[in-house]
Design a protein around this motif. Structure first.
Motif, mmCIF file in Angstrom:
data_model
loop_
_atom_site.group_PDB
_atom_site.id
_atom_site.type_symbol
_atom_site.label_atom_id
_atom_site.label_comp_id
_atom_site.label_asym_id
_atom_site.label_seq_id
_atom_site.Cartn_x
_atom_site.Cartn_y
_atom_site.Cartn_z
ATOM 1 N N ALA A 156 68.893 -0.109 78.788
ATOM 2 C CA ALA A 156 69.797 1.054 79.042
ATOM 3 C C ALA A 156 68.665 2.053 79.587
ATOM 4 C CB ALA A 156 70.538 1.595 77.751
ATOM 5 N N VAL A 157 67.485 2.438 78.839
ATOM 6 C CA VAL A 157 66.705 3.256 79.446
ATOM 7 C C VAL A 157 65.810 2.949 80.705
ATOM 8 C CG1 VAL A 157 64.260 4.412 78.873
ATOM 9 C CG2 VAL A 157 66.168 4.103 77.035
ATOM 10 N N LEU A 158 65.788 1.542 80.790
ATOM 11 C CA LEU A 158 65.163 0.842 82.107
ATOM 12 C C LEU A 158 66.055 1.002 83.204
ATOM 13 C CD1 LEU A 158 63.208 -2.018 80.647
ATOM 14 C CD2 LEU A 158 62.260 0.089 81.601
ATOM 15 N N LYS A 159 67.283 0.813 83.005
ATOM 16 C CA LYS A 159 68.255 0.858 84.016
ATOM 17 C C LYS A 159 68.499 2.365 84.603
ATOM 18 C CE LYS A 159 71.531 -2.663 82.861
ATOM 19 N NZ LYS A 159 72.677 -3.164 82.543
ATOM 20 N N LYS A 160 68.309 3.530 84.061
ATOM 21 C CA LYS A 160 68.102 4.849 84.271
ATOM 22 C C LYS A 160 66.755 4.947 85.125
ATOM 23 C CE LYS A 160 67.844 9.526 82.880
ATOM 24 N NZ LYS A 160 68.165 10.759 81.872
ATOM 25 N N ALA A 161 65.535 4.247 84.707
ATOM 26 C CA ALA A 161 64.474 4.584 85.480
ATOM 27 C C ALA A 161 64.736 3.845 86.665
ATOM 28 C CB ALA A 161 63.335 3.853 84.628
ATOM 29 N N LYS A 162 65.204 2.647 86.934
ATOM 30 C CA LYS A 162 65.521 1.835 87.953
ATOM 31 C C LYS A 162 66.260 2.743 89.039
ATOM 32 C CE LYS A 162 65.598 -2.200 90.098
ATOM 33 N NZ LYS A 162 64.395 -2.667 90.789
ATOM 34 N N GLU A 163 67.489 3.445 88.444
ATOM 35 C CA GLU A 163 68.156 4.441 89.347
ATOM 36 C C GLU A 163 67.121 5.523 89.826
ATOM 37 O OE1 GLU A 163 71.107 6.082 87.005
ATOM 38 O OE2 GLU A 163 72.058 4.420 86.848
ATOM 39 N N LEU A 164 66.110 5.828 89.424
ATOM 40 C CA LEU A 164 65.166 6.943 89.795
ATOM 41 C C LEU A 164 64.138 6.348 90.892
ATOM 42 C CD1 LEU A 164 64.136 8.762 86.351
ATOM 43 C CD2 LEU A 164 65.780 9.787 88.368
ATOM 44 N N GLU A 165 63.685 5.087 90.505
ATOM 45 C CA GLU A 165 62.901 4.313 91.503
ATOM 46 C C GLU A 165 63.112 2.990 91.584
ATOM 47 O OE1 GLU A 165 58.643 5.128 90.559
ATOM 48 O OE2 GLU A 165 58.851 7.301 90.442
ATOM 49 N N SER A 166 63.902 2.668 92.520
ATOM 50 C CA SER A 166 64.591 1.340 92.274
ATOM 51 C C SER A 166 63.448 0.343 92.902
ATOM 52 C CB SER A 166 65.730 1.144 93.635
ATOM 53 O OG SER A 166 65.308 1.329 94.937
ATOM 54 N N ASP A 167 62.579 0.812 93.679
ATOM 55 C CA ASP A 167 61.394 -0.204 94.105
ATOM 56 C C ASP A 167 60.226 -0.026 93.199
ATOM 57 O OD1 ASP A 167 60.759 2.440 94.847
ATOM 58 O OD2 ASP A 167 60.001 1.716 96.665
ATOM 59 N N ASN A 168 60.254 0.504 91.972
ATOM 60 C CA ASN A 168 59.117 0.436 91.285
ATOM 61 C C ASN A 168 59.010 -1.008 90.501
ATOM 62 O OD1 ASN A 168 57.669 0.983 88.770
ATOM 63 N ND2 ASN A 168 57.611 3.091 89.168
ATOM 64 N N PHE A 169 58.134 -1.787 90.822
ATOM 65 C CA PHE A 169 57.595 -3.022 90.240
ATOM 66 C C PHE A 169 57.267 -3.115 88.810
ATOM 67 C CE2 PHE A 169 53.304 -1.663 91.095
ATOM 68 C CZ PHE A 169 52.529 -2.541 90.184
ATOM 69 N N GLU A 170 56.905 -1.869 88.244
ATOM 70 C CA GLU A 170 56.556 -1.914 86.817
ATOM 71 C C GLU A 170 57.948 -1.675 86.059
ATOM 72 O OE1 GLU A 170 54.002 1.796 86.542
ATOM 73 O OE2 GLU A 170 52.426 0.391 86.218
ATOM 74 N N VAL A 171 58.870 -1.137 86.680
ATOM 75 C CA VAL A 171 60.285 -0.908 85.837
ATOM 76 C C VAL A 171 60.881 -2.543 86.017
ATOM 77 C CG1 VAL A 171 62.659 -0.263 86.154
ATOM 78 C CG2 VAL A 171 60.529 1.572 86.749
ATOM 79 N N ASP A 172 60.677 -3.355 87.224
ATOM 80 C CA ASP A 172 61.097 -4.471 87.243
ATOM 81 C C ASP A 172 60.640 -5.514 86.253
ATOM 82 O OD1 ASP A 172 63.055 -4.261 89.195
ATOM 83 O OD2 ASP A 172 61.318 -4.104 90.735
ATOM 84 N N LEU A 173 59.156 -5.271 85.971
ATOM 85 C CA LEU A 173 58.593 -6.032 85.012
ATOM 86 C C LEU A 173 58.718 -5.806 83.467
ATOM 87 C CD1 LEU A 173 54.862 -5.885 86.410
ATOM 88 C CD2 LEU A 173 56.424 -7.795 86.505
ATOM 89 N N ALA A 174 59.108 -4.607 83.554
ATOM 90 C CA ALA A 174 59.726 -3.921 82.078
ATOM 91 C C ALA A 174 61.032 -4.787 81.826
ATOM 92 C CB ALA A 174 59.588 -2.714 81.825
ATOM 93 N N MET A 175 61.914 -4.728 82.702
ATOM 94 C CA MET A 175 63.099 -5.270 82.655
ATOM 95 C C MET A 175 63.141 -6.881 82.332
ATOM 96 S SD MET A 175 65.431 -3.115 85.412
ATOM 97 C CE MET A 175 67.117 -3.442 84.764
ATOM 98 N N ALA A 176 62.075 -7.233 82.988
ATOM 99 C CA ALA A 176 62.066 -8.670 82.780
ATOM 100 C C ALA A 176 61.763 -9.096 81.452
ATOM 101 C CB ALA A 176 60.917 -9.392 83.709
#
Length: 456
Positions: free
Chosen positions: A222-242
């Motif tokens: 849920a926290v990472l989805k919020k981060a994704k809303e802020l920066e949809s193209d942040n690869f670190e967020v995508d890696l963390a979500m993985a």
């Protein structure tokens, strides 16, 4: 266990290193300068064995040359030879204790090793040498925190605030300590985090990491989805979500997040290589292999001029057993640069497996023009020549391999094979027995010895 990206997030101070000091030698300045710059050239070409050879020769002439030790340490660090790197950089710091670049490399080394106690000592030295650099104080306290010394970390933050004033990063750092103290974050605490007007993606990444450590994976997502809303193209967020999807056993979404990260050109090539190689680790799993190949294919499209990516894709295809397709990728890497030694070996291995012996001869000849001191290249050359009915030339090349690596049982056995094919059966038997003594106990070798004949 703390995740690697979280570790790197805390230690935010950049310590990229480059050679800074000129070489001064009282013994033979011209030879030292020639070797030093030859080493730097090979380093830039990523020909690390040749670069190391130049610096080693230099140090025999001038053993007190701190800059050469620094370069040796850098070469080993890049190859993940951490023990060798540490020995060299410690020698450099002892010879030139006021050089900031040397201490920065040592800091990077301890970060990679996860040696927080020694990392704190290095930051003590960096602070003494450069007391007005606030990042050293911050990273020192973060290292203390990672070492589990929370009270000392808080004292460090107090020193930082007193010297440089308050900041958002400092406030967040103190909040992290309080966050980690709680064994579990209750629902209200998580809802508060999600409700807050937080625009700091790194802070959200950190929070998700803490939640994962507490096995609160749904909350972390849920926290990472919020981060994704802020920066949809942040690869670190995508890696963390993985990571989170993996923990939730949702492999489809985990792979989707990894694909999104790999499609981002900002994700470093080396990081992509590590992810793909990680998927190949452990027990053979066709799903993981397929995922790795898919990611490698994406990377090859995003980085069409990077030979490491072609080599990576080649490795992925090789793991799948598609030798022809892997060969094409490895050859594509060589079209960009001939300085990736492992690619030469892979090509020769595949060509040999496919029985393309004329191609083996051509490839080995080209590889030896770049790497003339690699024993295995002479072995492959000998193998190609022998299978092309050029036994005399094969004998010459296997002898060259043995000059470079005299005790290698593979080369010793093959030397016996070529001798047998040339009619020297007694001497061949001597070599086979020598190979067995050297550690080769294969069924085929034992049959050669017992039956006293060459067995293909």
């Amino acid at each position: 266990m703390k995740r690697k990206w979280f570790f790197m997030l805390l230690l935010s101070g950049s310590t990229a290193v480059f050679a800074q000091e000129p070489v001064v030698s009282t013994l033979d300045s011209m030879a030292v300068k020639t070797l030093f710059f030859a080493g730097l050239k090979e380093k830039l070409n990523e020909n690390y064995p040749k670069a190391a050879e130049n610096f080693d020769k230099l140090l025999k002439i001038d053993p007190s040359n701190s800059a050469a030790y620094f370069e040796v340490a850098t070469l080993n660090f890049r190859q993940n030879k951490l023990m060798e790197s540490e020995m060299a950089i410690k020698k450099a710091t002892s010879l030139s204790p006021k050089n900031l670049w040397y201490w920065k490399l040592l800091a990077e080394l301890y970060k990679r090793k996860g040696d927080m106690d020694n990392l704190v000592l290095v930051f003590d030295k960096l602070i003494a040498l450069s007391p007005d650099e606030d990042s050293y104080y911050f990273d020192r306290s973060n290292a203390l925190l990672l070492a589990g010394k929370e009270e000392e970390a808080l004292k460090g933050y107090d020193v930082l605030e007193k010297k440089f004033g308050s900041s958002d990063a400092l406030t967040e750092a103190r909040q992290r300590i309080n966050l980690e103290k709680d064994e579990v974050l209750d629902k209200k605490a998580v809802e508060k985090i999600l409700a807050e007007d937080v625009n700091d993606v790194k802070s959200l990444l950190y929070t998700s990491g803490v939640l994962m450590q507490k096995n609160q994976n749904a909350e972390a997502l849920a926290v990472l989805k919020k981060a994704k809303e802020l920066e949809s193209d942040n690869f670190e967020v995508d890696l963390a979500m993985a990571d989170v999807y993996g923990a939730l056993k949702n492999n489809i979404e985990a792979q989707a997040s990894l694909k999104k990260a790999f499609e981002n050109s900002m994700m470093p090539v080396d990081q992509k290589v590590k992810v793909v190689m990680m998927l190949f680790g452990g027990k053979k799993n066709q799903l993981r292999i397929n995922d790795a190949i898919e990611l490698a294919a994406i990377a090859s499209k995003v980085h069409p001029d990077d030979p490491k990516i072609f080599a990576l894709y080649g490795d992925a295809l090789y793991q799948q057993g598609d030798l022809q397709a892997a060969l094409v990728q490895f050859q594509s890497a060589l079209k960009i640069t001939d300085q990736l030694y492992v690619v030469w070996e892979q090509i020769l291995n595949i060509q040999t497996s496919l029985g393309l012996y004329k191609d083996v001869i051509k490839t080995a000849d080209a590889a030896l023009s770049v790497y003339p001191n690699q024993a295995i290249l002479y072995y492959y050359m000998a193998l190609g020549l022998q299978n092309d009915n050029q036994n005399a030339a094969a004998l010459t090349n296997i002898k060259m391999a043995l000059q470079l690596d005299a005790e290698n049982p593979l080369y010793v056995e093959y030397y016996g094979d070529v001798l047998f094919l040339k009619g020297d059966k007694d001497l061949a038997l001597v070599q086979w027995k020598k190979a067995k003594t050297a550690g080769n106990d294969s069924e085929k070798l034992n049959k050669k010895i017992n039956e006293k004949k060459y067995i293909q």
